[in-house]
Design a protein around this motif. Structure first.
Motif, PDB file in Angstrom:
ATOM      1  N   ASP A  50       0.819  -1.217   0.000  1.00 20.78           N
ATOM      2  CA  ASP A  50       0.000   0.000   0.000  1.00 20.78           C
ATOM      3  C   ASP A  50       0.852   1.266   0.000  1.00 20.78           C
ATOM      4  OD1 ASP A  50      -2.340  -1.485  -0.043  1.00 20.78           O
ATOM      5  OD2 ASP A  50      -2.620  -1.395   2.133  1.00 20.78           O
ATOM      6  N   ASP A  51       1.928   1.267   0.772  1.00 21.97           N
ATOM      7  CA  ASP A  51       2.807   2.436   0.809  1.00 21.97           C
ATOM      8  C   ASP A  51       3.535   2.634  -0.514  1.00 21.97           C
ATOM      9  OD1 ASP A  51       2.134   3.193   3.409  1.00 21.97           O
ATOM     10  OD2 ASP A  51       3.654   1.881   4.286  1.00 21.97           O
ATOM     11  N   MET A  52       3.908   1.545  -1.160  1.00 20.42           N
ATOM     12  CA  MET A  52       4.556   1.670  -2.468  1.00 20.42           C
ATOM     13  C   MET A  52       3.568   2.199  -3.510  1.00 20.42           C
ATOM     14  SD  MET A  52       7.807   1.094  -2.614  1.00 20.42           S
ATOM     15  CE  MET A  52       8.065   0.659  -4.339  1.00 20.42           C
ATOM     16  N   ILE A  53       2.321   1.782  -3.431  1.00 24.43           N
ATOM     17  CA  ILE A  53       1.313   2.308  -4.357  1.00 24.43           C
ATOM     18  C   ILE A  53       1.154   3.814  -4.121  1.00 24.43           C
ATOM     19  CG2 ILE A  53      -1.094   2.180  -5.137  1.00 24.43           C
ATOM     20  CD1 ILE A  53       0.710  -0.286  -5.807  1.00 24.43           C
ATOM     21  N   MET A  54       1.158   4.231  -2.862  1.00 26.84           N
ATOM     22  CA  MET A  54       1.103   5.662  -2.558  1.00 26.84           C
ATOM     23  C   MET A  54       2.335   6.366  -3.137  1.00 26.84           C
ATOM     24  SD  MET A  54      -0.261   8.385  -1.441  1.00 26.84           S
ATOM     25  CE  MET A  54      -1.677   7.894  -0.498  1.00 26.84           C
ATOM     26  N   GLY A  55       3.502   5.744  -3.007  1.00 29.78           N
ATOM     27  CA  GLY A  55       4.727   6.319  -3.569  1.00 29.78           C
ATOM     28  C   GLY A  55       4.640   6.486  -5.081  1.00 29.78           C
ATOM     29  N   ILE A  56       4.075   5.500  -5.751  1.00 32.58           N
ATOM     30  CA  ILE A  56       3.905   5.581  -7.202  1.00 32.58           C
ATOM     31  C   ILE A  56       2.951   6.730  -7.541  1.00 32.58           C
ATOM     32  CG2 ILE A  56       3.043   4.386  -9.255  1.00 32.58           C
ATOM     33  CD1 ILE A  56       3.939   1.723  -7.819  1.00 32.58           C
ATOM     34  N   SER A  57       1.892   6.876  -6.754  1.00 33.96           N
ATOM     35  CA  SER A  57       0.948   7.972  -7.021  1.00 33.96           C
ATOM     36  C   SER A  57       1.620   9.334  -6.800  1.00 33.96           C
ATOM     37  CB  SER A  57      -0.315   7.832  -6.173  1.00 33.96           C
ATOM     38  OG  SER A  57      -0.102   8.193  -4.841  1.00 33.96           O
ATOM     39  N   LEU A  58       2.492   9.422  -5.817  1.00 31.53           N
ATOM     40  CA  LEU A  58       3.237  10.664  -5.597  1.00 31.53           C
ATOM     41  C   LEU A  58       4.154  10.954  -6.781  1.00 31.53           C
ATOM     42  CD1 LEU A  58       4.217  10.202  -1.848  1.00 31.53           C
ATOM     43  CD2 LEU A  58       2.625  11.910  -2.760  1.00 31.53           C
ATOM     44  N   PHE A  59       4.793   9.912  -7.291  1.00 36.71           N
ATOM     45  CA  PHE A  59       5.672  10.087  -8.443  1.00 36.71           C
ATOM     46  C   PHE A  59       4.887  10.601  -9.651  1.00 36.71           C
ATOM     47  CE2 PHE A  59       7.647   8.743 -12.366  1.00 36.71           C
ATOM     48  CZ  PHE A  59       8.904   9.311 -12.231  1.00 36.71           C
ATOM     49  N   PHE A  60       3.741   9.983  -9.933  1.00 42.43           N
ATOM     50  CA  PHE A  60       2.921  10.444 -11.057  1.00 42.43           C
ATOM     51  C   PHE A  60       2.473  11.886 -10.849  1.00 42.43           C
ATOM     52  CE2 PHE A  60       1.973   5.959 -12.431  1.00 42.43           C
ATOM     53  CZ  PHE A  60       2.445   6.106 -13.726  1.00 42.43           C
ATOM     54  N   THR A  61       2.120  12.237  -9.628  1.00 42.10           N
ATOM     55  CA  THR A  61       1.711  13.614  -9.342  1.00 42.10           C
ATOM     56  C   THR A  61       2.852  14.576  -9.657  1.00 42.10           C
ATOM     57  OG1 THR A  61       0.180  12.843  -7.630  1.00 42.10           O
ATOM     58  CG2 THR A  61       0.826  15.177  -7.558  1.00 42.10           C
ATOM     59  N   LEU A  62       4.043  14.258  -9.198  1.00 45.89           N
ATOM     60  CA  LEU A  62       5.206  15.099  -9.475  1.00 45.89           C
ATOM     61  C   LEU A  62       5.478  15.171 -10.972  1.00 45.89           C
ATOM     62  CD1 LEU A  62       7.587  16.771  -8.429  1.00 45.89           C
ATOM     63  CD2 LEU A  62       8.863  14.632  -8.141  1.00 45.89           C
ATOM     64  N   LEU A  63       5.404  14.047 -11.652  1.00 49.15           N
ATOM     65  CA  LEU A  63       5.661  14.002 -13.087  1.00 49.15           C
ATOM     66  C   LEU A  63       4.683  14.887 -13.861  1.00 49.15           C
ATOM     67  CD1 LEU A  63       7.204  12.693 -15.499  1.00 49.15           C
ATOM     68  CD2 LEU A  63       5.474  10.882 -15.439  1.00 49.15           C
ATOM     69  N   TYR A  64       3.418  14.748 -13.577  1.00 47.64           N
ATOM     70  CA  TYR A  64       2.413  15.532 -14.312  1.00 47.64           C
ATOM     71  C   TYR A  64       2.442  17.007 -13.927  1.00 47.64           C
ATOM     72  CZ  TYR A  64       0.209  11.744 -16.866  1.00 47.64           C
ATOM     73  OH  TYR A  64      -0.044  10.722 -17.753  1.00 47.64           O
ATOM     74  N   TRP A  65       2.533  17.312 -12.640  1.00 44.37           N
ATOM     75  CA  TRP A  65       2.536  18.713 -12.234  1.00 44.37           C
ATOM     76  C   TRP A  65       3.744  19.444 -12.790  1.00 44.37           C
ATOM     77  CZ3 TRP A  65       0.788  18.959  -6.405  1.00 44.37           C
ATOM     78  CH2 TRP A  65      -0.558  18.582  -6.325  1.00 44.37           C
ATOM     79  N   THR A  66       4.875  18.781 -12.832  1.00 46.28           N
ATOM     80  CA  THR A  66       6.073  19.391 -13.392  1.00 46.28           C
ATOM     81  C   THR A  66       5.860  19.743 -14.861  1.00 46.28           C
ATOM     82  OG1 THR A  66       7.468  18.181 -11.840  1.00 46.28           O
ATOM     83  CG2 THR A  66       8.543  19.060 -13.765  1.00 46.28           C
ATOM     84  N   ASN A  67       5.009  18.987 -15.506  1.00 46.36           N
ATOM     85  CA  ASN A  67       4.682  19.243 -16.906  1.00 46.36           C
ATOM     86  C   ASN A  67       3.417  20.086 -17.072  1.00 46.36           C
ATOM     87  OD1 ASN A  67       6.575  17.726 -18.845  1.00 46.36           O
ATOM     88  ND2 ASN A  67       6.281  16.321 -17.125  1.00 46.36           N
ATOM     89  N   GLU A  68       2.974  20.701 -15.984  1.00 51.82           N
ATOM     90  CA  GLU A  68       1.827  21.603 -15.958  1.00 51.82           C
ATOM     91  C   GLU A  68       0.553  20.940 -16.479  1.00 51.82           C
ATOM     92  OE1 GLU A  68       3.187  25.158 -17.973  1.00 51.82           O
ATOM     93  OE2 GLU A  68       4.355  25.755 -16.214  1.00 51.82           O
ATOM     94  N   LYS A  69       0.305  19.739 -15.968  1.00 50.99           N
ATOM     95  CA  LYS A  69      -0.884  18.974 -16.339  1.00 50.99           C
ATOM     96  C   LYS A  69      -1.453  18.295 -15.101  1.00 50.99           C
ATOM     97  CE  LYS A  69       1.075  17.605 -20.819  1.00 50.99           C
ATOM     98  NZ  LYS A  69       0.365  18.511 -21.675  1.00 50.99           N
ATOM     99  N   HIS A  70      -2.747  17.987 -15.174  1.00 51.67           N
ATOM    100  CA  HIS A  70      -3.352  17.153 -14.150  1.00 51.67           C
ATOM    101  C   HIS A  70      -2.985  15.698 -14.431  1.00 51.67           C
ATOM    102  CE1 HIS A  70      -5.691  20.093 -11.971  1.00 51.67           C
ATOM    103  NE2 HIS A  70      -6.026  20.639 -13.124  1.00 51.67           N
ATOM    104  N   VAL A  71      -2.937  14.910 -13.391  1.00 48.36           N
ATOM    105  CA  VAL A  71      -2.558  13.503 -13.506  1.00 48.36           C
ATOM    106  C   VAL A  71      -3.585  12.752 -14.354  1.00 48.36           C
ATOM    107  CG1 VAL A  71      -2.154  11.361 -12.234  1.00 48.36           C
ATOM    108  CG2 VAL A  71      -1.427  13.548 -11.248  1.00 48.36           C
ATOM    109  N   SER A  72      -3.070  11.869 -15.200  1.00 45.83           N
ATOM    110  CA  SER A  72      -3.916  10.931 -15.932  1.00 45.83           C
ATOM    111  C   SER A  72      -3.198   9.594 -15.932  1.00 45.83           C
ATOM    112  CB  SER A  72      -4.185  11.392 -17.365  1.00 45.83           C
ATOM    113  OG  SER A  72      -5.022  10.436 -18.001  1.00 45.83           O
TER     114      SER A  72
END
Length: 166
Positions: free
Chosen positions: A82-104
């Protein structure tokens, strides 16, 4: 606050396809998965407009999670899922926000080719971690991906600020 869950978040690793809404207690927090992005999406906010603070918050969240998860791999890797899944979601959030987009998270594989800010071998590395989240090597890979993306995103943020004259 309850929010309708758009299809862009309905990846089986995070939310089942029949999930229709999510309860968000802290609109600036990251739990449940993608809570801050989901809140911003519904409220018409652009979280990347205050990217420095957001990057810092995501990195702090990952650091705390990482410190909790690392020792579990030695004796109880099944407790890391569960914590690793949360970590993956944090990574996707960082990836998309850095690219000025909402997560998909549903279209991440297709989206990678259009992202200005990313990491080396992103598709292979992200796929590896998503297929085996409760494996120590996935944790190591995710941690490296965070470090690499944080450096790359800081560089691009500085370039964007200069271009915008901020």
């Amino acid at each position: 606050m309850k929010y309708a869950l758009p299809d862009q978040y309905k990846h089986p690793l995070f939310y089942p396809s029949d999930c229709i809404e999510v309860n968000i207690q802290d609109p600036k927090g990251f739990s449940p998965y993608y809570a801050a992005d989901l809140y911003a999406f519904h409220e018409g906010e652009k979280p990347w407009e205050n990217l420095d603070a957001r990057i810092s918050a995501i990195q702090n969240e990952w650091q705390q999670l990482s410190e909790k998860v690392r020792p579990l791999f030695e004796g109880h890797p099944e407790k890391t899922y569960d914590d690793m899944i949360m970590g993956i979601s944090l990574f996707f959030t960082l990836l998309y926000w850095t690219n000025e987009k909402h997560v998909s998270v549903v279209t991440w594989e297709k989206d990678l080719s259009g992202l200005e800010v990313s990491i080396m071998n992103a598709h292979e590395r992200i796929s590896f971690v998503m297929k085996r989240p409760a494996v120590y090597f996935s944790y190591i890979q995710l941690d490296e991906m965070f470090r690499e993306l944080a450096k790359t995103s800081a560089k691009f943020a500085a370039i964007r600020k200069r271009k915008r004259g901020v």
